[in-house]
Design an enzyme around this catalytic site. Structure first.
Site, PDB file in Angstrom:
ATOM      1  N   ASN A  42       0.844  -1.182   0.000  1.00 26.17           N
ATOM      2  CA  ASN A  42       0.000   0.000   0.000  1.00 26.17           C
ATOM      3  C   ASN A  42       0.888   1.243   0.000  1.00 26.17           C
ATOM      4  O   ASN A  42       1.952   1.264   0.614  1.00 26.17           O
ATOM      5  CB  ASN A  42      -0.983  -0.003   1.179  1.00 26.17           C
ATOM      6  CG  ASN A  42      -0.355  -0.172   2.538  1.00 26.17           C
ATOM      7  OD1 ASN A  42       0.541  -0.986   2.734  1.00 26.17           O
ATOM      8  ND2 ASN A  42      -0.846   0.593   3.503  1.00 26.17           N
ATOM      9  N   GLU A  44       0.357   5.216   0.660  1.00 23.30           N
ATOM     10  CA  GLU A  44      -0.550   6.265   1.099  1.00 23.30           C
ATOM     11  C   GLU A  44      -0.145   7.623   0.544  1.00 23.30           C
ATOM     12  O   GLU A  44       0.972   7.804   0.060  1.00 23.30           O
ATOM     13  CB  GLU A  44      -0.585   6.322   2.631  1.00 23.30           C
ATOM     14  CG  GLU A  44      -1.188   5.087   3.241  1.00 23.30           C
ATOM     15  CD  GLU A  44      -1.267   5.142   4.752  1.00 23.30           C
ATOM     16  OE1 GLU A  44      -1.940   4.267   5.310  1.00 23.30           O
ATOM     17  OE2 GLU A  44      -0.660   6.037   5.386  1.00 23.30           O
ATOM     18  N   CYS A  53      -3.822   0.538  -2.782  1.00 23.20           N
ATOM     19  CA  CYS A  53      -3.702  -0.672  -1.977  1.00 23.20           C
ATOM     20  C   CYS A  53      -2.654  -1.622  -2.538  1.00 23.20           C
ATOM     21  O   CYS A  53      -2.314  -1.585  -3.725  1.00 23.20           O
ATOM     22  CB  CYS A  53      -5.044  -1.392  -1.927  1.00 23.20           C
ATOM     23  SG  CYS A  53      -6.376  -0.422  -1.196  1.00 23.20           S
ATOM     24  N   GLU A  55      -2.875  -4.818  -3.156  1.00 26.70           N
ATOM     25  CA  GLU A  55      -3.407  -5.719  -4.167  1.00 26.70           C
ATOM     26  C   GLU A  55      -3.350  -5.084  -5.558  1.00 26.70           C
ATOM     27  O   GLU A  55      -2.898  -5.695  -6.533  1.00 26.70           O
ATOM     28  CB  GLU A  55      -4.863  -6.095  -3.856  1.00 26.70           C
ATOM     29  CG  GLU A  55      -5.046  -6.764  -2.518  1.00 26.70           C
ATOM     30  CD  GLU A  55      -5.376  -5.803  -1.389  1.00 26.70           C
ATOM     31  OE1 GLU A  55      -4.652  -4.782  -1.200  1.00 26.70           O
ATOM     32  OE2 GLU A  55      -6.355  -6.065  -0.670  1.00 26.70           O
ATOM     33  N   CYS A  86     -10.364  -4.378   0.000  1.00 24.13           N
ATOM     34  CA  CYS A  86     -11.430  -3.384  -0.108  1.00 24.13           C
ATOM     35  C   CYS A  86     -12.247  -3.636  -1.382  1.00 24.13           C
ATOM     36  O   CYS A  86     -11.864  -4.435  -2.241  1.00 24.13           O
ATOM     37  CB  CYS A  86     -10.842  -1.975  -0.100  1.00 24.13           C
ATOM     38  SG  CYS A  86     -10.018  -1.495  -1.645  1.00 24.13           S
ATOM     39  N   CYS A  89     -10.354  -2.970  -4.732  1.00 27.70           N
ATOM     40  CA  CYS A  89      -9.426  -4.053  -5.088  1.00 27.70           C
ATOM     41  C   CYS A  89     -10.185  -5.256  -5.623  1.00 27.70           C
ATOM     42  O   CYS A  89      -9.756  -5.899  -6.587  1.00 27.70           O
ATOM     43  CB  CYS A  89      -8.574  -4.451  -3.895  1.00 27.70           C
ATOM     44  SG  CYS A  89      -7.320  -3.214  -3.505  1.00 27.70           S
TER      45      CYS A  89
END
Length: 129
Positions: A42, A44, A53, A55, A86, A89
């Site tokens: 991830n 940010e 993310c 993934e 999420c 994803c």
């Protein structure tokens, strides 16, 4: 490649997560049908909506390298139960078919599932017609 090896690659990648705001580090390892592995973390951003993310980072890396047929995606985080992707994803994963997804945590809990099980009614190219 064995599941344990993929989990280890995701765990190693997790150390590179850029999470200065949430401090929630996530790692992913994506095995393609050609046998290559792409990792993701991830990343940010101070503008939270621009965060990506692990993934999706792994999937985008694979696609950037000419891969689009996936076998297994492992996702790991320091959570009480196996970490769950999420919705964004899940939708991105569904674009590339129904492959195996292994969700885990640092405690060693493992949940094996599939993209279809994670997002049974995904939006796909047929919906664009």
């Amino acid at each position: 490649m064995r599941t344990e090896e993929l989990i280890q690659k995701a765990k190693e990648a997790m150390k590179n997560a850029y999470a200065p705001y949430s401090h929630f580090h996530v790692g992913a390892a994506l095995l393609t049908k050609s046998g290559n592995v792409y990792v993701g973390v991830n990343v940010e951003n101070a503008s939270y909506g621009l965060t990506n993310c692990a993934e999706r980072t792994a999937i985008f890396s694979a696609v950037a390298n000419g891969e689009s047929e996936f076998d297994t995606l492992v996702v790991i985080a320091d959570t009480d139960k196996p970490v769950s992707p999420c919705g964004a994803c899940r939708q991105v994963m569904s674009e590339f078919g129904n492959f195996k997804v292994i969700l885990t945590n640092l405690k060693g809990d493992v949940l094996e599932t599939t993209v279809q099980e994670l997002l049974p009614y995904s939006f796909d190219k047929e919906d664009l017609k």
